[in-house]
Design an enzyme around this catalytic site. Structure first.
Site, PDB file in Angstrom:
ATOM      1  N   ARG A 155       2.941  -7.274 -19.374  1.00 26.43           N
ATOM      2  CA  ARG A 155       1.592  -7.460 -18.833  1.00 26.43           C
ATOM      3  C   ARG A 155       1.462  -6.694 -17.516  1.00 26.43           C
ATOM      4  NH1 ARG A 155       0.825  -9.507 -23.203  1.00 26.43           N
ATOM      5  NH2 ARG A 155      -0.011 -11.582 -23.615  1.00 26.43           N
TER       6      ARG A 155
ATOM      7  N   HIS B 248      -8.283  -5.502  -4.046  1.00 26.60           N
ATOM      8  CA  HIS B 248      -8.829  -5.834  -2.727  1.00 26.60           C
ATOM      9  C   HIS B 248      -8.397  -7.191  -2.195  1.00 26.60           C
ATOM     10  CE1 HIS B 248     -11.283  -2.430  -3.929  1.00 26.60           C
ATOM     11  NE2 HIS B 248     -11.455  -2.221  -2.642  1.00 26.60           N
TER      12      HIS B 248
ATOM     13  N   GLU C 251      -0.324   2.273  -6.210  1.00 26.25           N
ATOM     14  CA  GLU C 251      -1.440   2.894  -6.947  1.00 26.25           C
ATOM     15  C   GLU C 251      -1.353   4.428  -7.018  1.00 26.25           C
ATOM     16  OE1 GLU C 251      -5.052   1.801  -4.908  1.00 26.25           O
ATOM     17  OE2 GLU C 251      -4.442   2.736  -3.050  1.00 26.25           O
TER      18      GLU C 251
ATOM     19  N   ASP D 141      -2.462   0.389   4.572  1.00 27.56           N
ATOM     20  CA  ASP D 141      -1.534   1.339   3.951  1.00 27.56           C
ATOM     21  C   ASP D 141      -0.362   1.709   4.863  1.00 27.56           C
ATOM     22  OD1 ASP D 141      -3.419   1.368   1.914  1.00 27.56           O
ATOM     23  OD2 ASP D 141      -4.394   3.190   2.641  1.00 27.56           O
TER      24      ASP D 141
ATOM     25  N   GLN E 288      -5.626  -7.785  -1.375  1.00 27.28           N
ATOM     26  CA  GLN E 288      -4.678  -7.425  -0.311  1.00 27.28           C
ATOM     27  C   GLN E 288      -5.362  -7.166   1.029  1.00 27.28           C
ATOM     28  OE1 GLN E 288      -1.591  -4.529  -2.379  1.00 27.28           O
ATOM     29  NE2 GLN E 288      -3.497  -4.636  -3.496  1.00 27.28           N
TER      30      GLN E 288
ATOM     31  N   ARG F 292      -2.714   3.938  -1.318  1.00 23.97           N
ATOM     32  CA  ARG F 292      -3.107   5.337  -1.474  1.00 23.97           C
ATOM     33  C   ARG F 292      -1.875   6.215  -1.721  1.00 23.97           C
ATOM     34  NH1 ARG F 292      -8.008   6.255  -1.818  1.00 23.97           N
ATOM     35  NH2 ARG F 292      -7.741   8.495  -1.878  1.00 23.97           N
TER      36      ARG F 292
ATOM     37  N   GLY G  69     -12.157   1.680   5.169  1.00 23.47           N
ATOM     38  CA  GLY G  69     -11.868   0.411   4.481  1.00 23.47           C
ATOM     39  C   GLY G  69     -11.529  -0.664   5.505  1.00 23.47           C
TER      40      GLY G  69
ATOM     41  N   THR H  97      -4.990   0.091   9.166  1.00 24.83           N
ATOM     42  CA  THR H  97      -4.977   0.317   7.725  1.00 24.83           C
ATOM     43  C   THR H  97      -3.896  -0.548   7.089  1.00 24.83           C
ATOM     44  OG1 THR H  97      -4.375   1.830   5.916  1.00 24.83           O
ATOM     45  CG2 THR H  97      -3.588   2.447   8.073  1.00 24.83           C
TER      46      THR H  97
ATOM     47  N   MET I  91      -1.870  -1.662  -3.582  1.00 25.80           N
ATOM     48  CA  MET I  91      -2.582  -0.530  -2.958  1.00 25.80           C
ATOM     49  C   MET I  91      -1.620   0.298  -2.101  1.00 25.80           C
ATOM     50  SD  MET I  91      -6.289  -1.945  -1.776  1.00 25.80           S
ATOM     51  CE  MET I  91      -7.666  -1.951  -2.923  1.00 25.80           C
TER      52      MET I  91
HETATM   53  O1  F6P Z   1      -6.987   2.623   2.648  1.00 24.43           O
HETATM   54  C1  F6P Z   1      -7.052   1.269   2.313  1.00 24.43           C
HETATM   55  C2  F6P Z   1      -7.326   1.103   0.847  1.00 24.43           C
HETATM   56  O2  F6P Z   1      -7.336  -0.281   0.541  1.00 24.43           O
HETATM   57  C3  F6P Z   1      -6.356   1.836  -0.084  1.00 24.43           C
HETATM   58  O3  F6P Z   1      -5.119   1.187  -0.211  1.00 24.43           O
HETATM   59  C4  F6P Z   1      -7.167   1.919  -1.353  1.00 24.43           C
HETATM   60  O4  F6P Z   1      -6.805   3.010  -2.162  1.00 24.43           O
HETATM   61  C5  F6P Z   1      -8.565   2.117  -0.830  1.00 24.43           C
HETATM   62  O5  F6P Z   1      -8.594   1.639   0.511  1.00 24.43           O
HETATM   63  C6  F6P Z   1      -9.619   1.399  -1.638  1.00 24.43           C
HETATM   64  O6  F6P Z   1     -10.860   1.728  -1.098  1.00 24.43           O
HETATM   65  P1  F6P Z   1     -12.238   1.033  -1.502  1.00 24.43           P
HETATM   66  O7  F6P Z   1     -12.335  -0.244  -0.734  1.00 24.43           O
HETATM   67  O8  F6P Z   1     -13.252   2.016  -1.070  1.00 24.43           O
HETATM   68  O9  F6P Z   1     -12.188   0.785  -2.966  1.00 24.43           O
END
Ligand code: F6P
Length: 345
Positions: A269, A275, A221, A127, A277, A171, A10, A125, A169
């Site tokens: 809500r 994305h 997430e 994350d 982020q 992971r 990513g 990353t 996000m």
């Molecule tokens: O690892 C970075 C990340 O943005 C995670 O936070 C998220 O779960 C994943 O990649 C999303 O991946 P993709 O861009 O393949 O949807």
């Protein structure tokens, strides 16, 4: 002879700053030439490579995305492996590879290095889940975007006397949720490392409302709800697998919001930041960290530190073995979440 650079997995803000840092220092100090490899390992396997002179990286440190493109191709997943890579490297006279990526990319790079390929790694990353480095670039930008978004969501939530669930996000780790939640003063922060019950979330939300505030719940997430028997529940709908065969995450916010609405009676809500982020310009912090990583990566190549990854240790840039850094994910310690939880409700 040249040095190949690739970005894989990513994308995240700061990739271009690493590329610029490595190429500029490599050109200026070591008089090296560079080859850009398109779309991660894929480009190195199918020979999709182009010349990357210093003029191609001008002004890049503020650009989001990656000029090299990226993919989730894994070098060992039946697509060529080390032999195909070695052949492409020989054809282009590449002496070494700088692989910029997250946990998946760097474990592939560690394996290639163990198989004798000249690879150094750069951790990226949003994350922030990579062991061996205090921070990865991209994380600060993601936290800043998430914080600004939560600040904005708060004003509309307050205007309507609602509750807002904001999904971020991360992971399987809760670093983005923890930092953005703390920065924005969230009333509850839900992370994968700490499962809590709906009853507990309900209590925080009602306490917040009782003080005349509009509750904001930040959820990572990968969070899982704990049921009354103490078992973990996957309440988000299945979203299939990504190109690397990993489960696609996301959806917990949408699933949680109606449960909170039902249990509290407060109109609720959900907003999923997704994305957003990962997009746009990197923060100043990430530009600096990424540039320093780029400089350290070319130093590591010149010193033939194959199998090593550049890393941040305190305020210093160091190198650590990639195999060590990818052994386990860097999760949020319970103590840090407990510190934040003092302010929930
Ligand atoms: O690892 C970075 C990340 O943005 C995670 O936070 C998220 O779960 C994943 O990649 C999303 O991946 P993709 O861009 O393949 O949807």
């Amino acid at each position: 002879m040249s040095i190949g650079i690739l970005t894989s997995g990513g994308d995240c803000p700061g990739l271009n700053a690493v590329i610029r840092g490595a190429v500029m220092k490599g050109d200026k100090i070591y008089e090296q030439e560079f080859a850009g490899i398109r779309d991660g390992w894929r480009g190195l396997i199918v020979d999709d490579v182009f010349s990357l002179p210093r003029r191609r990286v001008r002004g890049l440190s503020k650009e989001g995305g990656t000029i090299l493109g990226t993919s989730r191709t894994h070098p060992y997943n039946g697509v060529g492996g080390p032999d195909a890579i070695r052949a492409v490297m020989e054809r282009h006279g590449m002496e070494g590879i700088i692989a910029i990526g997250g946990e998946g990319t760097l474990s592939g790079a560690a394996r290639l290095a163990a198989d004798g390929l000249p690879v150094v790694g750069v951790p990226k990353t949003i994350d922030n889940d990579l062991s061996g480095t205090d921070y990865t670039f991209g994380f600060d930008t993601a936290v800043s975007i998430a914080t600004e978004s939560i600040d904005r969501l708060r004003t509309t939530t307050e205007a309507h006397h609602r509750c807002m669930v904001v999904e971020v996000m991360g992971r399987h780790v809760g670093w983005i949720a923890l930092h953005a939640g703390l920065a924005s003063g969230a009333h509850a922060i839900l992370i994968p490392e700490v499962s809590v019950t709906l009853a507990q979330i309900t209590e925080w939300v009602l306490l917040t409302q009782a003080r005349g505030r509009a509750p904001v719940v930040v959820v990572s997430e990968g969070f899982q709800l704990k049921n009354d028997k103490g078992e973990l529940e996957d309440i988000a709908a299945e979203r299939g697998l990504d190109a690397a065969g990993r489960p696609r995450l996301g959806g917990i916010g949408e699933a949680l919001a109606p449960l909170i609405e039902r249990s509290t009676g407060i109109e609720t809500r959900a907003a999923t930041l997704g994305h957003l982020q990962r997009g746009g310009v990197p923060t100043a912090y990430d530009r600096v960290l990424a540039t320093r990583f780029g400089h350290a990566a070319i130093d590591a190549v010149m010193q033939r530190k194959w199998g090593q990854m550049v890393a941040l240790s305190g305020i210093d840039i160091v190198t650590v073995p990639m195999a060590e850094a990818t052994k386990e994910l860097k999760t949020v310690p319970r103590k840090q979440w407990d510190e934040a939880a003092v302010l929930f409700g």
